[in-house]
Design a protein around this motif. Structure first.
Motif, PDB file in Angstrom:
ATOM      1  N   THR A  40      34.615  45.998  41.000  1.00  0.00           N
ATOM      2  CA  THR A  40      34.849  46.775  40.146  1.00  0.00           C
ATOM      3  C   THR A  40      36.539  46.359  39.440  1.00  0.00           C
ATOM      4  O   THR A  40      37.084  45.646  40.364  1.00  0.00           O
ATOM      5  N   ALA A  41      36.313  45.805  38.025  1.00  0.00           N
ATOM      6  CA  ALA A  41      38.203  45.117  37.385  1.00  0.00           C
ATOM      7  C   ALA A  41      37.675  46.602  36.415  1.00  0.00           C
ATOM      8  O   ALA A  41      37.017  46.988  35.514  1.00  0.00           O
ATOM      9  N   LEU A  42      39.718  47.226  36.399  1.00  0.00           N
ATOM     10  CA  LEU A  42      39.884  47.936  35.545  1.00  0.00           C
ATOM     11  C   LEU A  42      41.515  47.259  34.461  1.00  0.00           C
ATOM     12  O   LEU A  42      41.903  46.764  34.614  1.00  0.00           O
ATOM     13  N   TYR A  43      41.275  47.405  33.238  1.00  0.00           N
ATOM     14  CA  TYR A  43      42.349  47.208  32.625  1.00  0.00           C
ATOM     15  C   TYR A  43      42.850  48.530  32.235  1.00  0.00           C
ATOM     16  O   TYR A  43      42.099  49.581  31.603  1.00  0.00           O
ATOM     17  N   VAL A  44      44.068  48.853  31.847  1.00  0.00           N
ATOM     18  CA  VAL A  44      44.485  49.965  31.971  1.00  0.00           C
ATOM     19  C   VAL A  44      45.500  49.671  30.799  1.00  0.00           C
ATOM     20  O   VAL A  44      46.579  49.285  30.132  1.00  0.00           O
ATOM     21  N   LYS A  45      44.636  50.369  29.308  1.00  0.00           N
ATOM     22  CA  LYS A  45      45.366  49.783  27.786  1.00  0.00           C
ATOM     23  C   LYS A  45      46.251  50.891  27.819  1.00  0.00           C
ATOM     24  O   LYS A  45      46.228  51.995  27.424  1.00  0.00           O
ATOM     25  N   PRO A  46      47.741  49.931  27.540  1.00  0.00           N
ATOM     26  CA  PRO A  46      48.829  50.735  27.093  1.00  0.00           C
ATOM     27  C   PRO A  46      48.470  52.176  25.909  1.00  0.00           C
ATOM     28  O   PRO A  46      48.107  50.491  24.528  1.00  0.00           O
ATOM     29  N   ASP A  47      49.647  52.287  24.969  1.00  0.00           N
ATOM     30  CA  ASP A  47      49.270  52.387  23.643  1.00  0.00           C
ATOM     31  C   ASP A  47      50.120  51.337  22.907  1.00  0.00           C
ATOM     32  O   ASP A  47      49.634  51.483  21.915  1.00  0.00           O
ATOM     33  N   ASP A  48      51.014  50.683  23.347  1.00  0.00           N
ATOM     34  CA  ASP A  48      50.923  49.529  22.188  1.00  0.00           C
ATOM     35  C   ASP A  48      50.326  48.259  22.446  1.00  0.00           C
ATOM     36  O   ASP A  48      50.683  47.538  22.341  1.00  0.00           O
ATOM     37  N   TYR A  49      49.301  48.513  22.829  1.00  0.00           N
ATOM     38  CA  TYR A  49      48.022  47.455  22.669  1.00  0.00           C
ATOM     39  C   TYR A  49      48.061  46.611  21.593  1.00  0.00           C
ATOM     40  O   TYR A  49      47.778  45.618  21.766  1.00  0.00           O
ATOM     41  N   ASP A  50      47.909  47.711  20.388  1.00  0.00           N
ATOM     42  CA  ASP A  50      47.621  47.270  19.022  1.00  0.00           C
ATOM     43  C   ASP A  50      49.297  45.492  18.520  1.00  0.00           C
ATOM     44  O   ASP A  50      49.102  45.269  17.983  1.00  0.00           O
ATOM     45  N   VAL A 390      30.341  62.685  23.005  1.00  0.00           N
ATOM     46  CA  VAL A 390      30.595  62.737  21.901  1.00  0.00           C
ATOM     47  C   VAL A 390      30.691  62.321  21.052  1.00  0.00           C
ATOM     48  O   VAL A 390      30.382  60.838  20.237  1.00  0.00           O
ATOM     49  N   HIS A 391      30.718  63.420  19.675  1.00  0.00           N
ATOM     50  CA  HIS A 391      30.380  62.660  18.248  1.00  0.00           C
ATOM     51  C   HIS A 391      31.865  62.406  18.083  1.00  0.00           C
ATOM     52  O   HIS A 391      32.046  63.147  16.806  1.00  0.00           O
ATOM     53  N   THR A 392      31.605  61.267  17.726  1.00  0.00           N
ATOM     54  CA  THR A 392      33.065  60.914  17.705  1.00  0.00           C
ATOM     55  C   THR A 392      33.164  60.265  15.531  1.00  0.00           C
ATOM     56  O   THR A 392      34.222  60.313  15.057  1.00  0.00           O
ATOM     57  N   GLU A 393      32.025  60.269  15.087  1.00  0.00           N
ATOM     58  CA  GLU A 393      31.386  59.840  13.834  1.00  0.00           C
ATOM     59  C   GLU A 393      32.432  58.396  13.373  1.00  0.00           C
ATOM     60  O   GLU A 393      32.723  58.375  12.643  1.00  0.00           O
ATOM     61  N   LYS A 394      32.831  57.457  13.843  1.00  0.00           N
ATOM     62  CA  LYS A 394      33.259  56.479  13.868  1.00  0.00           C
ATOM     63  C   LYS A 394      34.704  56.242  14.422  1.00  0.00           C
ATOM     64  O   LYS A 394      34.864  55.177  13.380  1.00  0.00           O
ATOM     65  N   LYS A 395      35.073  57.544  14.208  1.00  0.00           N
ATOM     66  CA  LYS A 395      36.656  57.291  14.470  1.00  0.00           C
ATOM     67  C   LYS A 395      36.693  57.051  15.861  1.00  0.00           C
ATOM     68  O   LYS A 395      35.967  56.971  16.679  1.00  0.00           O
ATOM     69  N   SER A 396      37.352  56.498  16.474  1.00  0.00           N
ATOM     70  CA  SER A 396      37.989  55.729  17.275  1.00  0.00           C
ATOM     71  C   SER A 396      39.277  56.812  18.028  1.00  0.00           C
ATOM     72  O   SER A 396      39.810  57.300  17.714  1.00  0.00           O
ATOM     73  N   LEU A 397      39.355  57.059  18.985  1.00  0.00           N
ATOM     74  CA  LEU A 397      39.686  58.065  20.092  1.00  0.00           C
ATOM     75  C   LEU A 397      40.520  56.973  20.071  1.00  0.00           C
ATOM     76  O   LEU A 397      41.005  55.759  20.670  1.00  0.00           O
ATOM     77  N   ASP A 398      41.986  58.165  20.265  1.00  0.00           N
ATOM     78  CA  ASP A 398      43.237  56.678  20.102  1.00  0.00           C
ATOM     79  C   ASP A 398      43.636  57.026  21.341  1.00  0.00           C
ATOM     80  O   ASP A 398      43.115  58.069  22.391  1.00  0.00           O
ATOM     81  N   HIS A 399      44.568  56.232  22.087  1.00  0.00           N
ATOM     82  CA  HIS A 399      44.560  55.779  23.749  1.00  0.00           C
ATOM     83  C   HIS A 399      45.149  57.486  24.753  1.00  0.00           C
ATOM     84  O   HIS A 399      44.472  57.399  25.637  1.00  0.00           O
ATOM     85  N   PHE A 400      45.542  58.329  24.065  1.00  0.00           N
ATOM     86  CA  PHE A 400      46.249  59.705  25.193  1.00  0.00           C
ATOM     87  C   PHE A 400      45.205  60.365  25.432  1.00  0.00           C
ATOM     88  O   PHE A 400      44.885  60.319  26.145  1.00  0.00           O
ATOM     89  N   SER A 401      44.343  59.883  23.773  1.00  0.00           N
ATOM     90  CA  SER A 401      43.473  61.021  24.167  1.00  0.00           C
ATOM     91  C   SER A 401      42.120  60.842  24.968  1.00  0.00           C
ATOM     92  O   SER A 401      41.597  61.822  25.851  1.00  0.00           O
ATOM     93  N   SER A 402      42.049  59.323  25.343  1.00  0.00           N
ATOM     94  CA  SER A 402      40.760  59.044  26.001  1.00  0.00           C
ATOM     95  C   SER A 402      41.103  59.367  27.416  1.00  0.00           C
ATOM     96  O   SER A 402      39.967  59.154  27.735  1.00  0.00           O
ATOM     97  N   SER A 403      42.138  59.342  27.566  1.00  0.00           N
ATOM     98  CA  SER A 403      42.700  58.755  28.548  1.00  0.00           C
ATOM     99  C   SER A 403      43.095  60.429  29.475  1.00  0.00           C
ATOM    100  O   SER A 403      42.275  60.722  30.293  1.00  0.00           O
ATOM    101  N   VAL A 404      43.493  61.683  28.807  1.00  0.00           N
ATOM    102  CA  VAL A 404      42.597  62.172  29.160  1.00  0.00           C
ATOM    103  C   VAL A 404      41.682  62.659  29.453  1.00  0.00           C
ATOM    104  O   VAL A 404      40.844  63.921  30.048  1.00  0.00           O
ATOM    105  N   PHE A 405      40.964  62.151  27.924  1.00  0.00           N
ATOM    106  CA  PHE A 405      39.594  62.824  28.580  1.00  0.00           C
ATOM    107  C   PHE A 405      39.064  61.652  29.549  1.00  0.00           C
ATOM    108  O   PHE A 405      38.151  62.717  30.054  1.00  0.00           O
ATOM    109  N   THR A 406      38.840  60.886  30.023  1.00  0.00           N
ATOM    110  CA  THR A 406      38.702  60.650  31.453  1.00  0.00           C
ATOM    111  C   THR A 406      39.096  61.518  32.415  1.00  0.00           C
ATOM    112  O   THR A 406      38.581  61.263  33.418  1.00  0.00           O
TER     113      THR A 406
END
Lengths: 666, 226
Positions: A40-50, A390-406
């Protein structure tokens, strides 16, 4: 929770945007091939990825592609603390080896932060960490670049704020001049202004420019000659310089503080959500509840509608629960009915794919990216328990919420795993118990059947060889013994046959509506022949007593109870059989006036294989099955069996059966 | 007597011999059919676990041309095979392990039924007499010890059905089919209730003569009383 060590090796490689990462991936792939391990390969995406430079992002993408080429299943999770995220992921996916690149170590620097390896060691002490050496120093430059580029450019809003603050400081300066304060005070106002700019804006540039402009403004407005940029005192250059340094330090401190505050707030929130989830999961008693909690927590966290899909054994995938955000508690949870509209098939298909592959799909991923929801597996250790959409309705999850979700999904997966383990243990325990019972039974049976058979065989053999020599009395005794032994065996076999109907602890009932007096009559035909030595009477109720029962089994219960009374009371005793309706149930009692049973033995009377110390009239102990069987049968019918003392002496065995009313057809 | 198990066969033979009954024995279904058709016995003891044929088929065969009483011997204690046999035309059943007394008792009942059947061939069959029970079919009423029995219409129908089949075990489904024309669970439950009340009327006191015999899980039978 104890950590499960999976027997197979699982290699986890950490992806980064570093050019040396490819080497790391290659090494990890070779390891996986050598061990025959899951990769398995894992990438941890930081908040300031963009904010990362395009070059880095491109390199990351190519690293990810490379990893996939090498056969890794790539996952991306969001988070700022790479070490923590990697460690957590490693724990959930039961990785045995974590592979990282050396550039994570970094060289000794004054403000050296703990290296990735050190941090990993702290968070995942059980994992083996493999460090792949590399000589590139790209990473350091990367970090340097990161500091300068991106988010550090001032925003328009910040510029306006700075200007306003400068204006305010200047205004205050004028006020002070009006009141006759010295210039030293005005300088302090500007220092204050610069500090304010540093605190309220993000970019250190603004702080620096603020200092410059402050000095210039001060010089222009308040220093002689006023309204000019000349200074008479060279010491104002020093002032400017000091102000500049002060503003930079404050700015940097303020920024660090803000960042820490933000991180801290996030961590607190994340901890709270996970704590709540954990608390709820502790109380969950079955997997449905766990999944329900998952849906609820995710729904409140992300403020989006969620659905949970599950799959039973080899059946089709089904939607289990829908959770709507933004509704009051009563309307929130719905369990979908089977007849849902046809376009739900798409959802089911995607959910099924996710379940099988244990890989997320939906918007924002490569698979089924056109749909308006994200589908994630709830899985751990190669076993998938369900799919959450999760019905995101085309919105993307912010990274923090995404990590808590995981993290929430991870917690739920672990809870489901431990529930499943508990279930397996319980099943194993039941099987073991049944085996024990069976082997006990077989042991008792073989002994208790052999004895009368030996006697019959022996007697018959005697008769065959010595019939002529035996006198009439002896002959009669032998015949009688043979008869008794065989009757005893018949009784035993009947009871055994009934016990064999207990399969997996379940007694199969063939229910029919029967009249109690009929069943009683039938039982009396099969009781021990010594019944004639006792006074057996039947007391019937005036009402017609009907009950739903398995007539064969209840007949056996009555036979066993009556035989029990016959065997354990002396000759000539009175045995009464009473059937009556008592408060909605039918009660049948067998009363005798024999010696009775002591209180301390009463509890054990219905235990299997319990024979007590009583010597039965014919000296044979009996298998101890009769009453235990009665209890099983009566309880399987939803009734209860009990033993009370009869007055003045003796026992009263009673059992109840639920009564039935029927409609008479004319 | 049709029985393939030798010891059991010997047992029955011995019993019959000691009570001076004449007997024939067969070891399988085809032999049984042969003997039945050639010797026309009065009673047939038929074991259901025969090696070559299903006992039920033997019953159906014999019923094709004769009404001779058939008593089936079944090894299992399950009711289904007994009910099946009775519905196919058997008259009574014995469950292994059975005692000699039981065998003889059932034999006696069957023989009494034979005599009744023979009686019915006589012209006057609008009246039924059994011990102290008398049924006047023409008038549509029944008497016990010359006192008229107050029976509901259903009870009367039941009584007549049993009387016409005296000595034969009638299954629940057979009775409900004949009385109501159907056999739903509710009907069978009602039947039980009716039978209890009917029996109470026929056997009012504790030690009265028993006319109707209950076979739990199987059905009912009217006994010939003498």
């Amino acid at each position: 929770m104890e950590s499960n060590i999976a027997p197979a090796e699982r290699i986890l490689v950490c992806l980064s945007s570093s050019p040396s990462n490819k080497k790391v991936i290659e090494a990890a792939a070779n390891m996986a091939a050598a061990f025959g391990a899951a990769f398995t390969a894992l990438y941890v995406k930081p908040d300031d990825y963009d904010m990362l430079p395009l070059e880095d992002r491109e390199r990351l993408k190519s690293n990810i592609a490379f990893a996939e080429e090498k056969g890794a299943s790539v996952t991306t999770i969001s988070g700022n603390d790479a070490a923590l995220q990697i460690a957590e992921y490693a724990r959930i996916s039961a990785a045995t080896k974590i592979v990282i690149g050396r550039s994570g170590i970094g060289r000794k620097r004054i403000f050296r932060k703990a290296s990735l390896t050190d941090k990993l060691n702290i968070h995942a002490p059980n994992a083996q960490i493999c460090v792949i050496p590399d000589s590139e120093r790209e990473l350091k430059d990367q970090k340097e670049r990161l500091r300068i580029s991106g988010q550090l450019m001032p925003t328009l809003k910040d510029c306006i704020i700075s200007i306003l603050i400068l204006a305010a400081s200047t205004g205050l300066g004028f006020l002070f001049t009006h009141f006759g304060f010295s210039e030293a005070n005005i300088i302090t106002i500007y220092i204050l202004g610069v500090l304010s700019i540093s605190v309220t804006t993000v970019s250190p540039f603004l702080g620096a420019f603020g200092s410059l402009f402050s000095v210039l403004l001060f010089n222009y407005f308040f220093i002689d000659p006023k309204h000019s940029f000349h200074t008479y005192e060279p010491e104002y250059a020093v002032t400017f310089f000091i102000m500049l340094i002060a503003s930079l330090i404050t700015g940097s401190l303020a920024n660090r503080l803000k960042l820490n505050a933000r991180i801290s707030a996030r961590e607190t929130f994340r901890t709270k959500v996970l704590f709540d989830t954990n608390r709820l999961l502790q109380d969950a008693v079955n997997s449905e509840e766990v999944l329900r909690i998952a849906a609820k927590q995710v729904s409140s966290l992300l403020e989006m509608d969620t659905d949970i899909y599950t799959k039973q054994q080899s059946g089709p995938i089904k939607k289990m629960i829908s959770y709507k955000a933004f509704m009051d508690d009563a309307q929130k949870e719905t369990i979908p009915k089977d007849e849902e509209d046809a376009d739900k098939d798409d959802e089911l298909r995607i959910a099924d794919w996710v379940f099988e592959k244990r890989f997320p799909a939906g918007s924002g991923t490569k698979k089924y990216s056109k749909v308006s929801a994200q589908y994630h597996p709830i899985a751990i250790n190669d076993h998938c328990y369900g799919v959450i959409s999760v019905h995101t309705e085309k919105k993307s999850l912010d990274h923090f919420s995404s990590s808590v979700f995981t993290s929430i999904l991870g917690e739920c997966a672990m809870a489901l795993e431990s529930l499943r383990n508990a279930e397996e243990k319980e099943k194993a325990a039941i099987i073991a118990r049944n085996e024990q019972l069976r082997s006990n039974l077989l042991r008792s049976i073989s002994h208790d059947i052999r004895t009368p058979l030996t006697s019959i065989s022996g007697n018959a053999s005697n008769l065959l060889s010595h019939y002529e020599q035996l006198d009439k009395q002896t002959l009669l005794q032998i015949f009688s013994d043979i008869y008794d032994d065989s009757e005893w065996l018949i009784d035993l076999v009947e009871n055994l046959l009934f016990i064999s109907r207990i399969e997996n602890g379940q007694m199969e009932l063939h229910l029919s509506l029967d009249v109690i007096s009929d069943v009683l009559e039938e039982s009396l035909k099969h009781i021990d022949k010594r019944a004639s030595e006792h006074n057996i009477s039947v007391v019937e109720s005036d009402e017609l007593l009907l009950a739903k029962m398995d007539s064969k089994l209840i007949t056996q219960v009555m036979i066993n109870l009556i035989n029990n009374a016959i065997k354990n009371t002396p000759r000539g005793s009175n045995i009464q059989i009473i059937s009556e309706k008592v408060g909605g149930v039918i009660m049948v009692s067998v009363k005798d006036d024999g010696p009775g049973i002591d209180d301390d033995k009463k509890e054990h009377v219905f235990d299997m294989f319990y024979t007590g110390d009583n010597k039965v009239a014919d000296g044979r102990r009996g298998l101890g099955l009769g009453l235990a069987l009665c209890k099983s049968i009566v309880e399987a019918h939803g009734g209860r069996i009990s033993l009370k003392d009869n007055k003045p002496s003796g026992c009263c065995f009673s059992f109840t059966l639920p009564s039935e009313e029927i409609i008479i057809n004319e | 007597m049709v029985e393939d198990d030798i010891p059991v066969s010997n047992l029955i033979v011995t019993t019959l011999k000691t009570h001076e009954y004449k007997y024939l024995s067969a070891k399988n279904g085809s032999e049984a059919l042969l003997m039945a058709s050639s010797h026309n016995p009065d009673v047939v003891f038929l074991d259901l676990g025969l090696p070559d044929m299903d006992g039920v088929d033997v019953i159906k065969e014999i019923r094709g041309w004769s009404n001779m009483p058939i008593i089936v011997i079944s090894a299992r204690s399950d009711d289904e095979d007994k009910i099946e046999a009775l519905d196919a035309g058997a008259d009574d059943y014995l469950t292994k392990p059975f005692s000699v007394e039981e065998l003889l008792a059932r034999l006696r009942v069957t023989i009494r039924r034979l005599s009744l059947m023979n009686q019915e061939l006589m012209p006057d069959n609008s009246e039924y007499k059994n011990g102290e029970l008398k049924i006047d079919f023409a008038a549509g009423c029944a008497y016990l010890k010359d006192t008229e029995l107050k029976l509901t219409p259903i009870e009367y129908k039941l009584l007549c059905l049993l009387a016409k089949n005296t000595g034969k075990v009638l299954t629940h489904t057979y009775i409900t089919q004949n009385i109501w024309g159907r056999s739903w669970e509710n009907d069978i439950a009602s039947l039980r209730v009716f039978m209890v009340t009917l029996r109470k009327k026929l056997e009012p006191a504790e030690g009265s003569q028993q006319y109707i015999q209950t076979h739990v899980g199987i059905g009912y039978r009217m006994l010939k009383v003498d």
